[in-house]
Scaffold this motif. Structure first.
Motif, short mmCIF file in Angstrom:
data_model
loop_
_atom_site.label_atom_id
_atom_site.label_comp_id
_atom_site.label_asym_id
_atom_site.label_seq_id
_atom_site.Cartn_x
_atom_site.Cartn_y
_atom_site.Cartn_z
N THR A 66 0.99 -4.42 -4.38
CA THR A 66 1.19 -3.00 -4.71
C THR A 66 0.15 -2.57 -5.73
OG1 THR A 66 2.74 -3.50 -6.50
CG2 THR A 66 3.69 -3.14 -4.31
N ALA A 96 0.97 -6.00 2.09
CA ALA A 96 1.47 -4.96 1.17
C ALA A 96 2.99 -4.92 1.13
CB ALA A 96 0.92 -3.60 1.58
N GLU A 97 3.50 -4.44 0.03
CA GLU A 97 4.94 -4.27 -0.11
C GLU A 97 5.42 -3.07 0.71
OE1 GLU A 97 8.72 -5.18 -1.43
OE2 GLU A 97 6.91 -6.31 -1.91
N SER A 98 4.60 -2.01 0.71
CA SER A 98 5.01 -0.77 1.36
C SER A 98 3.92 -0.26 2.30
CB SER A 98 5.30 0.30 0.30
OG SER A 98 5.41 1.58 0.88
N GLU A 101 2.50 3.12 1.17
CA GLU A 101 1.45 3.01 0.15
C GLU A 101 0.12 2.68 0.79
OE1 GLU A 101 0.47 0.74 -4.10
OE2 GLU A 101 2.22 0.14 -2.91
#
Length: 212
Positions: A66, A96-98, A101
């Motif tokens: 992130t 990635a976490e999201s 994003e």
């Protein structure tokens, strides 16, 4: 009758000593034998192995990048190679976490020209032409990278595909213009496989040396 043709009588006294006063447990008896115990053990293990309720192997955990770490990774990726926008999104999403994003980051990188679909398309066109690929193959390559053909529409129109096909034909089959239908068919299939259109192919295989 002779003893050689028939087995000796069972020694019941020996059997009593081995299995007890009541003799060996009958197959229909409820008391488990060593065979039954072993069988139950095997079936129990097999049931565990085949059970659909067994938990699946734990998947490899994503790094979950992130913020600045994700941004740094994106720059590192683009430093090594040009990526189409769709490709970059998928690559960053793996770590990635999201995903949201990632989408915002890639949009920002594109606005600031760190990432460019135009550059990728131009590079792809040059590379494919050097490899002797025709317009149909190039369009398929663009599609695989989710790039719009319009990015290089002018370049595709301006390229002399007859010349490109002719040079490839000469390299493979020489300058002779064959009248043999089988040889002509073979040349046509070869150039079609490379992605050239039929009009350019017919002109290429019919062109004589030094002919404009």
């Amino acid at each position: 009758m002779t003893d050689s043709k028939f087995p000796k009588l069972l020694d019941y006294e020996a059997l009593k000593k081995q299995f007890g006063e009541d003799g060996p447990t009958a197959p229909h008896s409820s008391a488990p034998t060593a065979y039954h115990a072993q069988r139950e053990h095997i079936l129990s293990n097999d049931d565990d192995a085949l059970s659909f309720d067994a938990p699946p192997a734990q998947a490899e955990k994503k790094p979950g990048l992130t913020g600045s770490r994700l941004r740094s990774y994106a720059f590192a990726v683009l430093t090594r190679k040009e990526y189409a926008k769709a490709e970059l999104i998928e690559k960053l999403s793996l770590y990635a976490e999201s995903r949201d994003e990632v989408l915002k980051l890639v949009d920002e990188l594109a606005r600031k020209n760190y990432q460019s679909d135009q550059r990728v398309a131009d590079t792809l066109l040059s590379s494919q032409k050097r490899k002797g690929k025709g317009p149909n193959q190039i369009k398929m390559k663009l599609k695989s990278k989710k790039l719009d053909t319009a990015l290089i529409a002018d370049e595709l129109k301006e390229t002399d595909w007859v010349q490109q096909a002719y040079e490839l034909k000469v390299k493979k089959y020489g300058t002779e213009v064959s009248k043999d239908p089988k040889i002509k068919a073979k040349q046509i299939r070869f150039l079609m496989y490379r992605g050239f259109e039929m009009d350019a192919i017919i002109k290429a295989i019919s062109r004589k040396p030094n002919e404009d």
